[in-house]
Design an enzyme around this catalytic site. Structure first.
Site, PDB file in Angstrom:
ATOM      1  N   SER A  95       0.829  -1.202   0.000  1.00  0.00           N
ATOM      2  CA  SER A  95       0.000   0.000   0.000  1.00  0.00           C
ATOM      3  C   SER A  95       0.868   1.259   0.000  1.00  0.00           C
ATOM      4  O   SER A  95       1.741   1.408  -0.843  1.00  0.00           O
ATOM      5  CB  SER A  95      -0.962  -0.067   1.201  1.00  0.00           C
ATOM      6  OG  SER A  95      -1.949   0.929   1.118  1.00  0.00           O
ATOM      7  N   ASP A 217     -10.088  -4.576  -5.476  1.00  0.00           N
ATOM      8  CA  ASP A 217      -9.535  -3.890  -4.310  1.00  0.00           C
ATOM      9  C   ASP A 217     -10.283  -2.567  -4.155  1.00  0.00           C
ATOM     10  O   ASP A 217     -10.248  -1.721  -5.050  1.00  0.00           O
ATOM     11  CB  ASP A 217      -8.032  -3.659  -4.536  1.00  0.00           C
ATOM     12  CG  ASP A 217      -7.324  -2.905  -3.411  1.00  0.00           C
ATOM     13  OD1 ASP A 217      -8.003  -2.307  -2.558  1.00  0.00           O
ATOM     14  OD2 ASP A 217      -6.085  -2.899  -3.407  1.00  0.00           O
ATOM     15  N   HIS A 246      -7.610  -5.327  -0.176  1.00  0.00           N
ATOM     16  CA  HIS A 246      -6.427  -4.467  -0.164  1.00  0.00           C
ATOM     17  C   HIS A 246      -5.263  -5.074   0.625  1.00  0.00           C
ATOM     18  O   HIS A 246      -4.148  -4.582   0.549  1.00  0.00           O
ATOM     19  CB  HIS A 246      -6.817  -3.096   0.425  1.00  0.00           C
ATOM     20  CG  HIS A 246      -5.773  -2.044   0.244  1.00  0.00           C
ATOM     21  ND1 HIS A 246      -5.323  -1.643  -1.000  1.00  0.00           N
ATOM     22  CD2 HIS A 246      -5.067  -1.308   1.154  1.00  0.00           C
ATOM     23  CE1 HIS A 246      -4.393  -0.700  -0.851  1.00  0.00           C
ATOM     24  NE2 HIS A 246      -4.213  -0.488   0.444  1.00  0.00           N
TER      25      HIS A 246
END
Length: 270
Positions: A95, A217, A246
């Site tokens: 991320s 996602d 995610h």
């Protein structure tokens, strides 16, 4: 133990000629890598740490100004690598930490053999010529919800981000680490991430980049992975996994771990 090591709860596991650095994303801490670590320690030296602001770090160390941009986090990564006297590493960033690694690699490309980016996005807000997945109003509502009742927001956001119901272990785990963050810090970090635009830096990323993405996602549309691939200056490759959510390394380890190991072990074929 150095200052950066202590502040970031750095752990060094395993042994090997090559160093793998595992960097977690928003709302988690180094525990998000628990399924992957056993597969690495026999072969590699593995470095784990917590981003400043994670619930496991001392909130007194969180400098709201320093961490209002991703550069503040990138300097932390460089400081950790320097303290551990790491010459070069394979950096696995999840991320926001994928973008943090990209920023750090521009400043010190010598420290990074390659970047493995999971669920990465250079910008979350839509533009006329770019699809990031969120409108500005969506984010304003998200920030308001965080401000008004952080616990309720965590309970609602966790299953959406992970993909699954509240009963799943991955959702419970993400909900726990998310709620561990001090609410004002969590809001500040979320604003920094969701309002960032790292598209201009992509042309300066020269180290090889392995882009790994779930096919579904909530935070990162699959087209963003292709955008990164097209705009990163160095060699890059994209793999879209048959996973949802995610945090696939937490929610779908059986699918994700073999893919991650392959990208860690093998370079991009030219």
């Amino acid at each position: 133990m150095g200052i950066a090591e202590e502040a970031h709860n750095v752990r060094v596991l395993g042994s090997g000629d090559q160093t793998i650095v595992l960097a977690h994303g928003f709302g988690t801490d180094q525990s998000v890598w628990k399924h992957l670590i056993p597969h690495l320690v026999e072969e590699y030296r593995v470095v784990l740490y917590d981003n400043m602001g994670a619930g496991t770090t001392n909130p007194d160390y969180f400098d709201f100004e320093r961490y209002s941009t991703l550069e503040g986090y990138a300097y932390d990564v460089i400081a950790i690598l320097e303290e551990l006297q790491i010459q070069t590493c394979v950096y696995v960033g999840h991320s926001v930490s994928a973008m943090i690694g990209a920023v750090a690699s521009i400043t010190r490309p010598d420290l990074f053999k390659k970047l493995v980016a999971i669920s990465a996005s250079p910008r979350y807000v839509n533009d006329p010529d770019y699809y990031g997945g969120f409108e500005q109003d969506d984010l304003l509502q998200l920030f308001e919800a965080m401000k008004s009742n952080y616990k309720a927001w965590c309970d609602g956001f966790a299953p959406l981000a992970v993909g699954g119901d509240m009963e799943s272990l991955a959702v419970q785990e993400f909900s726990r680490t998310l709620f561990n963050m001090r609410p004002d810090i969590a809001l500040s970090v979320a604003q920094t991430i969701f309002c960032s635009d790292m598209r201009p830096i992509l042309a300066h990323v020269t180290v090889p980049c392995h882009i790994i993405q779930s096919m579904k996602d909530l935070a990162v549309p699959v087209v963003v992975a292709e955008y990164l691939h097209q705009n990163i200056s160095g060699e890059s490759i994209v793999e879209v996994m048959a996973t949802e959510g995610h945090l696939p390394q937490l929610s779908s380890p059986d699918i994700v771990i073999p893919i991650l190991l392959r990208h860690i072990r093998y370079n991009i074929a030219v």
